[in-house]
Design a protein around this motif. Structure first.
Motif, short mmCIF file in Angstrom:
data_model
loop_
_atom_site.label_atom_id
_atom_site.label_comp_id
_atom_site.label_asym_id
_atom_site.label_seq_id
_atom_site.Cartn_x
_atom_site.Cartn_y
_atom_site.Cartn_z
N PHE A 107 0.88 -1.16 0.00
CA PHE A 107 0.00 0.00 0.00
C PHE A 107 0.93 1.21 0.00
O PHE A 107 2.13 1.10 0.25
N ARG A 127 -8.65 4.05 -4.15
CA ARG A 127 -8.72 2.59 -4.31
C ARG A 127 -9.38 2.28 -5.65
O ARG A 127 -10.29 2.97 -6.07
N ASP A 169 -2.54 -2.04 -2.57
CA ASP A 169 -2.64 -1.08 -3.68
C ASP A 169 -3.36 0.21 -3.31
O ASP A 169 -3.51 1.08 -4.15
N ASP A 170 -3.83 0.36 -2.07
CA ASP A 170 -4.45 1.61 -1.65
C ASP A 170 -3.40 2.72 -1.66
O ASP A 170 -2.22 2.49 -1.38
N LYS A 190 -10.98 4.32 -10.36
CA LYS A 190 -10.45 4.93 -9.14
C LYS A 190 -11.59 5.54 -8.33
O LYS A 190 -12.43 6.27 -8.88
#
Length: 169
Positions: free
Chosen positions: A96, A139, A159-160, A145
């Motif tokens: 993240f 996110r 992946d945040d 998105k």
């Protein structure tokens, strides 16, 4: 707007459940009990496809570890092994990202049950000029998105992208 928030909360609840979905950047270990030659440690690249002995390429993005283990076991069953016992475990989660007013902005490996307050602690805490409430998480939701306001108990997913704004007072 309420419907969007409901969908987003539903997505967050689904994603933080026990069914973690594999993605690019995750590193996994595949073990076939009693078959040491078939034990592999693999980092999933952005194609989302892995190679496994005796099987064709396997698309793994979006699968849970249980789904992948089942897929491999089914592929090996019969021609290669009678009753393969396959386990898939995550060695390292994809990262993240946190930037803005934290002491050490950057990318960090995801950890299970990660919340925003824990992510801020991992990044060294808030900087002196950090806002105490203006925090956002970006996110991907269904390939698009989505940006939403966050608080200390907001769930963080791989992946945040977390943005800690600067305070004006």
């Amino acid at each position: 707007m309420r419907f969007f928030m409901f969908c987003l909360l539903f997505f967050i609840g689904q994603a933080t459940g026990s069914e973690y979905k594999l993605g690019a950047g995750d590193q996994i270990q595949i073990t076939v009990y009693g078959e040491e030659d078939l034990t592999n440690q693999i980092k999933i690249d952005k194609s989302g496809v892995i190679s496994f002995p005796f099987l064709s390429d396997i698309t793994v993005i979006g699968l849970s570890t249980k789904n992948l283990a089942s897929k491999i076991a089914n592929g090996l069953r019969g021609d290669y092994l009678i009753d393969p016992q396959v386990t898939v475990s995550i060695v390292m989660y994809r990262p993240f990202f946190i930037h803005g007013q934290v002491k050490r902005p950057g990318g960090y490996p995801f950890q299970e049950d990660l919340t925003l307050d824990k992510a801020i602690a991992i990044a060294g805490g808030l900087a002196a000029r950090a806002s105490k409430s203006s925090w956002n998480i970006t996110r991907l939701v269904d390939g698009k998105k989505a940006v939403f306001d966050a608080n200390v108990s907001s769930a963080i997913l791989p992946d945040d992208i977390i943005e800690i704004e600067q305070s004006f007072f």
